[in-house]
Design a protein around this motif. Structure first.
Motif, short mmCIF file in Angstrom:
data_model
loop_
_atom_site.label_atom_id
_atom_site.label_comp_id
_atom_site.label_asym_id
_atom_site.label_seq_id
_atom_site.Cartn_x
_atom_site.Cartn_y
_atom_site.Cartn_z
N GLU A 142 -14.02 15.88 -9.54
CA GLU A 142 -14.11 15.63 -10.98
C GLU A 142 -14.45 14.16 -11.21
O GLU A 142 -14.38 13.35 -10.29
CB GLU A 142 -12.78 15.99 -11.66
N CYS A 143 -14.76 13.86 -12.45
CA CYS A 143 -15.23 12.53 -12.87
C CYS A 143 -14.50 11.39 -12.15
O CYS A 143 -13.28 11.32 -12.16
CB CYS A 143 -15.05 12.39 -14.37
N LEU A 144 -15.30 10.50 -11.58
CA LEU A 144 -14.75 9.35 -10.88
C LEU A 144 -14.77 8.11 -11.75
O LEU A 144 -14.53 7.00 -11.29
CB LEU A 144 -15.53 9.12 -9.58
N GLY A 145 -15.11 8.29 -13.02
CA GLY A 145 -15.03 7.17 -13.96
C GLY A 145 -16.24 6.25 -13.94
O GLY A 145 -16.17 5.11 -14.37
N SER A 146 -17.35 6.74 -13.42
CA SER A 146 -18.55 5.92 -13.37
C SER A 146 -19.69 6.65 -14.10
O SER A 146 -20.84 6.62 -13.66
CB SER A 146 -18.92 5.64 -11.91
N CYS A 147 -19.35 7.26 -15.21
CA CYS A 147 -20.28 8.15 -15.92
C CYS A 147 -21.55 7.43 -16.38
O CYS A 147 -22.62 8.02 -16.44
CB CYS A 147 -19.59 8.77 -17.13
N GLY A 148 -21.44 6.15 -16.72
CA GLY A 148 -22.59 5.39 -17.20
C GLY A 148 -23.62 5.12 -16.12
O GLY A 148 -24.74 4.70 -16.41
N VAL B 271 -18.95 13.90 -4.12
CA VAL B 271 -19.98 13.93 -5.16
C VAL B 271 -19.34 14.36 -6.47
O VAL B 271 -18.68 15.40 -6.54
CB VAL B 271 -21.11 14.91 -4.77
N CYS B 272 -19.55 13.56 -7.52
CA CYS B 272 -18.99 13.88 -8.83
C CYS B 272 -19.74 15.06 -9.43
O CYS B 272 -20.97 15.09 -9.42
CB CYS B 272 -19.08 12.67 -9.75
N LYS B 273 -18.96 16.01 -9.95
CA LYS B 273 -19.58 17.22 -10.50
C LYS B 273 -19.41 17.32 -12.02
O LYS B 273 -19.72 18.34 -12.62
CB LYS B 273 -18.96 18.46 -9.86
N THR B 274 -18.87 16.30 -12.63
CA THR B 274 -18.56 16.39 -14.07
C THR B 274 -19.80 16.08 -14.92
O THR B 274 -20.86 15.77 -14.39
CB THR B 274 -17.34 15.51 -14.39
N LEU B 275 -19.66 16.20 -16.24
CA LEU B 275 -20.80 16.35 -17.14
C LEU B 275 -21.93 15.34 -16.95
O LEU B 275 -23.09 15.74 -16.76
CB LEU B 275 -20.32 16.33 -18.60
N SER B 276 -21.65 14.05 -17.01
CA SER B 276 -22.74 13.07 -16.91
C SER B 276 -23.48 13.21 -15.59
O SER B 276 -24.71 13.17 -15.54
CB SER B 276 -22.20 11.64 -17.04
N CYS B 277 -22.73 13.37 -14.53
CA CYS B 277 -23.37 13.50 -13.21
C CYS B 277 -24.11 14.83 -13.10
O CYS B 277 -25.18 14.90 -12.49
CB CYS B 277 -22.33 13.34 -12.11
N ARG B 278 -23.57 15.85 -13.73
CA ARG B 278 -24.26 17.15 -13.70
C ARG B 278 -25.58 17.05 -14.44
O ARG B 278 -26.62 17.52 -13.96
CB ARG B 278 -23.36 18.22 -14.34
S1 FES Z 1 -19.22 12.29 -14.87
FE1 FES Z 1 -19.62 11.54 -12.90
S2 FES Z 1 -18.53 9.68 -12.84
FE2 FES Z 1 -18.00 10.54 -14.75
#
Ligand code: FES
Length: 155
Positions: free
Chosen positions: A121-127, A80-87
């Motif tokens: 961390e971000c998996l590159g699918s932030c959109g 599970v991505c925990k970085t900003l957009s996903c958070r």
């Molecule tokens: S923040 Fe989740 S894929 Fe980039």
């Protein structure tokens, strides 16, 4: 650890693509993990010897990148991505839901071996947040309902 003939051929082919064998380390580690599910200490030593680099260097690489696993995963490895957009779009709720409804705790493998879960961390699918990777596949724009439907289809 001795890779199968087939994997060894892929490893040798990967090494041949680089002017310096040690540059093939990431590629080799991916191939071993694909084959064995994770990178055991024995596998790390094998890779170090294969490339004539210190074992400590290999250990540093496998502990730095979250895509490398140091213990055997479940049949379905959830990242599970925990970085900003996903958070911002609800990854924490998804993690809580996985724990409460499905008994899937971060950093653990379920007793039946079906699932393992890590935060990455971000998996590159932030959109298309929030998202998680299951084995090699991305699952995007997740809702709790979509998570339930996804897991129900995984034996
Ligand atoms: S923040 Fe989740 S894929 Fe980039």
């Amino acid at each position: 650890m001795t890779p199968s003939k087939e994997v060894l051929a892929k490893i040798d082919a990967a090494i041949a693509e680089y002017p310096h064998p040690e540059s093939a380390l990431l590629a080799i580690l991916h191939l071993i993990q694909q084959d064995q599910g994770y990178l055991s200490e024995e596998a790390q030593v094998w890779a170090a010897e294969k490339l004539s680099v210190p074992v400590a260097h290999v250990a540093g690489v496998v502990t730095f990148y979250t895509m490398f696993r140091l213990t055997p995963p479940g049949r379905h490895h959830l990242q599970v991505c925990k970085t900003l957009s996903c958070r911002l779009r609800g990854c924490e709720e998804i993690l809580q839901h996985l724990d409460k409804k499905h008994g899937i705790k971060e950093g653990q493998v379920t007793p039946d071996g079906r699932f393992s879960l890590v935060r990455v961390e971000c998996l590159g699918s932030c959109g298309t947040a929030p998202m998680m990777q299951v084995n090699d596949d991305f699952h995007e724009n997740l809702t709790l309902e979509r998570v339930d439907a996804l897991l129900a289809g995984m034996k």
